[in-house]
Design a protein around this motif. Structure first.
Motif, PDB file in Angstrom:
ATOM      1  N   GLY A 130       0.690  12.548   1.664  1.00  0.00           N
ATOM      2  CA  GLY A 130       2.042  12.359   1.701  1.00  0.00           C
ATOM      3  C   GLY A 130       2.325  11.352   0.645  1.00  0.00           C
ATOM      4  N   THR A 131       3.334  10.761   0.884  1.00  0.00           N
ATOM      5  CA  THR A 131       3.994   9.920   0.107  1.00  0.00           C
ATOM      6  C   THR A 131       4.603   8.726   0.961  1.00  0.00           C
ATOM      7  OG1 THR A 131       6.192  10.850  -0.263  1.00  0.00           O
ATOM      8  CG2 THR A 131       4.593  11.300  -1.802  1.00  0.00           C
TER       9      THR A 131
ATOM     10  N   ARG B 290      -6.581  -1.941  -5.590  1.00  0.00           N
ATOM     11  CA  ARG B 290      -5.710  -0.561  -6.148  1.00  0.00           C
ATOM     12  C   ARG B 290      -6.575  -0.145  -7.369  1.00  0.00           C
ATOM     13  NH1 ARG B 290       0.404   0.054  -7.151  1.00  0.00           N
ATOM     14  NH2 ARG B 290       0.456  -0.203  -4.814  1.00  0.00           N
ATOM     15  N   THR B 291      -6.982   1.121  -7.230  1.00  0.00           N
ATOM     16  CA  THR B 291      -7.649   1.657  -8.441  1.00  0.00           C
ATOM     17  C   THR B 291      -7.007   2.597  -9.311  1.00  0.00           C
ATOM     18  OG1 THR B 291      -8.749   3.317  -7.448  1.00  0.00           O
ATOM     19  CG2 THR B 291      -9.781   1.260  -7.312  1.00  0.00           C
ATOM     20  N   GLY B 292      -5.566   2.992  -9.009  1.00  0.00           N
ATOM     21  CA  GLY B 292      -4.672   3.733  -9.563  1.00  0.00           C
ATOM     22  C   GLY B 292      -3.766   4.284  -8.793  1.00  0.00           C
ATOM     23  N   CYS B 293      -2.828   5.280  -9.505  1.00  0.00           N
ATOM     24  CA  CYS B 293      -1.912   5.922  -8.661  1.00  0.00           C
ATOM     25  C   CYS B 293      -1.466   7.334  -9.155  1.00  0.00           C
ATOM     26  CB  CYS B 293      -0.534   5.046  -8.714  1.00  0.00           C
ATOM     27  SG  CYS B 293      -0.586   3.647  -7.645  1.00  0.00           S
ATOM     28  N   ASP B 294      -1.142   8.285  -8.377  1.00  0.00           N
ATOM     29  CA  ASP B 294      -0.734   9.353  -8.880  1.00  0.00           C
ATOM     30  C   ASP B 294       0.760   9.600  -9.244  1.00  0.00           C
ATOM     31  OD1 ASP B 294      -3.211  10.354  -8.219  1.00  0.00           O
ATOM     32  OD2 ASP B 294      -2.585  10.898  -6.257  1.00  0.00           O
ATOM     33  N   ALA B 295       1.131  10.292 -10.265  1.00  0.00           N
ATOM     34  CA  ALA B 295       2.528  10.439 -10.833  1.00  0.00           C
ATOM     35  C   ALA B 295       3.421  10.946  -9.655  1.00  0.00           C
ATOM     36  CB  ALA B 295       2.431  11.302 -12.164  1.00  0.00           C
TER      37      ALA B 295
ATOM     38  N   LEU C 231       1.059  -1.137  -0.083  1.00  0.00           N
ATOM     39  CA  LEU C 231      -0.065   0.021  -0.088  1.00  0.00           C
ATOM     40  C   LEU C 231       0.722   1.223  -0.113  1.00  0.00           C
ATOM     41  CD1 LEU C 231      -2.803  -0.976   2.572  1.00  0.00           C
ATOM     42  CD2 LEU C 231      -2.592  -1.353  -0.074  1.00  0.00           C
ATOM     43  N   ARG C 232       0.650   2.124  -0.739  1.00  0.00           N
ATOM     44  CA  ARG C 232       1.199   3.559  -0.805  1.00  0.00           C
ATOM     45  C   ARG C 232       0.452   4.623  -0.869  1.00  0.00           C
ATOM     46  NH1 ARG C 232       6.521   2.315  -1.105  1.00  0.00           N
ATOM     47  NH2 ARG C 232       6.939   4.378  -2.126  1.00  0.00           N
ATOM     48  N   ARG C 233       0.842   5.678  -0.270  1.00  0.00           N
ATOM     49  CA  ARG C 233      -0.234   6.949  -0.061  1.00  0.00           C
ATOM     50  C   ARG C 233      -0.360   7.465  -1.290  1.00  0.00           C
ATOM     51  NH1 ARG C 233       3.205   9.248   4.925  1.00  0.00           N
ATOM     52  NH2 ARG C 233       3.092   7.443   6.263  1.00  0.00           N
ATOM     53  N   ARG C 234       0.534   7.416  -2.306  1.00  0.00           N
ATOM     54  CA  ARG C 234       0.201   8.215  -3.672  1.00  0.00           C
ATOM     55  C   ARG C 234      -0.871   7.371  -4.603  1.00  0.00           C
ATOM     56  NH1 ARG C 234       2.783   5.968  -7.701  1.00  0.00           N
ATOM     57  NH2 ARG C 234       4.310   4.361  -7.291  1.00  0.00           N
TER      58      ARG C 234
ATOM     59  N   ALA D 274      -2.240   4.604   8.352  1.00  0.00           N
ATOM     60  CA  ALA D 274      -0.965   4.791   9.455  1.00  0.00           C
ATOM     61  C   ALA D 274       0.221   4.511   8.629  1.00  0.00           C
ATOM     62  CB  ALA D 274      -1.064   3.698  10.588  1.00  0.00           C
ATOM     63  N   ASP D 275       1.286   5.012   9.259  1.00  0.00           N
ATOM     64  CA  ASP D 275       2.568   4.902   8.658  1.00  0.00           C
ATOM     65  C   ASP D 275       3.140   3.246   8.985  1.00  0.00           C
ATOM     66  OD1 ASP D 275       3.395   4.863  11.167  1.00  0.00           O
ATOM     67  OD2 ASP D 275       4.650   6.979  10.894  1.00  0.00           O
ATOM     68  N   ARG D 276       4.248   2.920   8.732  1.00  0.00           N
ATOM     69  CA  ARG D 276       4.797   1.538   8.757  1.00  0.00           C
ATOM     70  C   ARG D 276       4.925   1.271  10.345  1.00  0.00           C
ATOM     71  NH1 ARG D 276       4.143  -2.210   5.439  1.00  0.00           N
ATOM     72  NH2 ARG D 276       5.920  -3.279   5.873  1.00  0.00           N
ATOM     73  N   THR D 277       4.953   2.241  11.090  1.00  0.00           N
ATOM     74  CA  THR D 277       5.208   1.917  12.461  1.00  0.00           C
ATOM     75  C   THR D 277       3.794   1.985  13.336  1.00  0.00           C
ATOM     76  OG1 THR D 277       5.310   4.350  13.097  1.00  0.00           O
ATOM     77  CG2 THR D 277       7.411   3.249  12.727  1.00  0.00           C
ATOM     78  N   GLY D 278       2.601   2.281  12.422  1.00  0.00           N
ATOM     79  CA  GLY D 278       1.339   2.103  13.308  1.00  0.00           C
ATOM     80  C   GLY D 278       0.932   3.546  13.423  1.00  0.00           C
ATOM     81  N   ARG D 279       1.725   4.603  13.471  1.00  0.00           N
ATOM     82  CA  ARG D 279       1.150   6.018  13.917  1.00  0.00           C
ATOM     83  C   ARG D 279       0.332   6.286  12.563  1.00  0.00           C
ATOM     84  NH1 ARG D 279       6.627   6.102  15.054  1.00  0.00           N
ATOM     85  NH2 ARG D 279       7.038   6.027  17.377  1.00  0.00           N
ATOM     86  N   ALA D 280      -0.775   7.228  13.060  1.00  0.00           N
ATOM     87  CA  ALA D 280      -1.747   7.437  12.154  1.00  0.00           C
ATOM     88  C   ALA D 280      -0.869   8.618  10.982  1.00  0.00           C
ATOM     89  CB  ALA D 280      -2.708   8.687  12.929  1.00  0.00           C
ATOM     90  N   ALA D 281      -1.372   8.300   9.803  1.00  0.00           N
ATOM     91  CA  ALA D 281      -0.737   9.389   8.732  1.00  0.00           C
ATOM     92  C   ALA D 281      -0.945  10.666   8.952  1.00  0.00           C
ATOM     93  CB  ALA D 281      -1.174   8.684   7.395  1.00  0.00           C
ATOM     94  N   PRO D 282      -0.168  11.511   8.527  1.00  0.00           N
ATOM     95  CA  PRO D 282      -0.575  12.995   8.557  1.00  0.00           C
ATOM     96  C   PRO D 282      -1.829  13.239   8.054  1.00  0.00           C
ATOM     97  CG  PRO D 282       1.547  12.522   7.589  1.00  0.00           C
ATOM     98  CD  PRO D 282       1.123  11.272   7.543  1.00  0.00           C
ATOM     99  N   ARG D 283      -2.561  14.224   8.932  1.00  0.00           N
ATOM    100  CA  ARG D 283      -3.901  14.616   8.445  1.00  0.00           C
ATOM    101  C   ARG D 283      -3.853  15.575   7.317  1.00  0.00           C
ATOM    102  NH1 ARG D 283      -8.566  17.402  12.079  1.00  0.00           N
ATOM    103  NH2 ARG D 283     -10.152  17.450  10.341  1.00  0.00           N
ATOM    104  N   PRO D 284      -4.858  15.272   6.228  1.00  0.00           N
ATOM    105  CA  PRO D 284      -4.929  16.416   5.289  1.00  0.00           C
ATOM    106  C   PRO D 284      -6.046  17.350   5.947  1.00  0.00           C
ATOM    107  CG  PRO D 284      -6.096  14.493   4.629  1.00  0.00           C
ATOM    108  CD  PRO D 284      -5.358  14.339   5.850  1.00  0.00           C
ATOM    109  N   THR D 285      -6.188  18.590   5.354  1.00  0.00           N
ATOM    110  CA  THR D 285      -7.060  19.433   5.699  1.00  0.00           C
ATOM    111  C   THR D 285      -8.435  19.090   5.407  1.00  0.00           C
ATOM    112  OG1 THR D 285      -6.871  20.794   3.711  1.00  0.00           O
ATOM    113  CG2 THR D 285      -5.593  21.586   5.796  1.00  0.00           C
TER     114      THR D 285
END
Length: 193
Positions: free
Chosen positions: A157-158, A188-193, A86-89, A109-120
């Motif tokens: 993020g990425t 997976r439905t697609g990825c951003d460049a 799984l990738r954030r992009r 979450a990131d690989r350590t289990g912490r919640a991923a950064p919050r978008p606005t």
């Protein structure tokens, strides 16, 4: 002069090898109490006295406060249903249902289990009481950076990510057979460049 050099070399190899084996045991080995259902992995004993030594060390290292069996169980997914990480992009679709639970939450979450950064904008995660459902009680959740109609879990993020699905007050935590548990699929439905 050669003896102190040999002693230093042996100590360096012992410390380096010991440190590498501990890192491998804590990060690469799932543990003895692993429950796998499709791409989802859970550790039912992590909040109990029966947790294996590696699980106990991971809990202490990460400062976790795991759920006990009477409280619930969390599942982690680091790969989609085709086996890709799984990738954030990238954009994903989670589809299906979850085991019986009084309440459940889903967040990235990131690989350590912490919640991923919050978008606005929207909240960090979703919970069972806010989802739009189909008539058969199944659901579909879009995951990605761009807003999507219906149920949407925003990520930012990425890099790699892990999805954390926590089931509260569920009979699955009390030793259910993996063949009897239904977990949602991740596409997976697609990825951003």
């Amino acid at each position: 002069m050669r003896i102190p050099l040999y002693v230093a070399l042996v100590v360096a190899i012992a410390v380096g090898g010991g440190g590498a084996s501990v890192w491998f045991a804590l990060n690469a080995i799932d543990g003895l109490d692993t429950l796998r259902v499709g791409v989802w992995t859970a550790y039912p004993d992590s909040g109990t006295p029966q947790v294996d030594p590696y699980g106990r060390a991971r809990i202490a290292r990460d400062g976790e406060l795991p759920l006990g069996r009477a409280e619930g169980l969390y599942f982690l997914a680091s790969r989609d249903s085709s086996g890709q990480g799984l990738r954030r992009r990238c954009r994903y679709r989670i589809e299906g249902g979850v085991p019986v639970a009084r309440f459940w939450t889903l967040y990235a979450a990131d690989r350590t289990g912490r919640a991923a950064p919050r978008p606005t904008g929207p909240a960090d995660g979703l919970h069972s009481r806010q989802l739009l459902r189909r008539t058969d009680n199944s659901f579909e959740i879009a995951i990605g950076r761009a807003p999507a109609p219906g149920n949407w879990l925003a990520v930012k993020g990425t890099g790699e990510m892990v999805l954390v699905l926590t089931l509260y007050d569920t009979p699955v935590a009390n030793g259910a057979d993996a063949r009897d548990i239904e977990m949602p699929a991740i596409y997976r439905t697609g990825c951003d460049a």
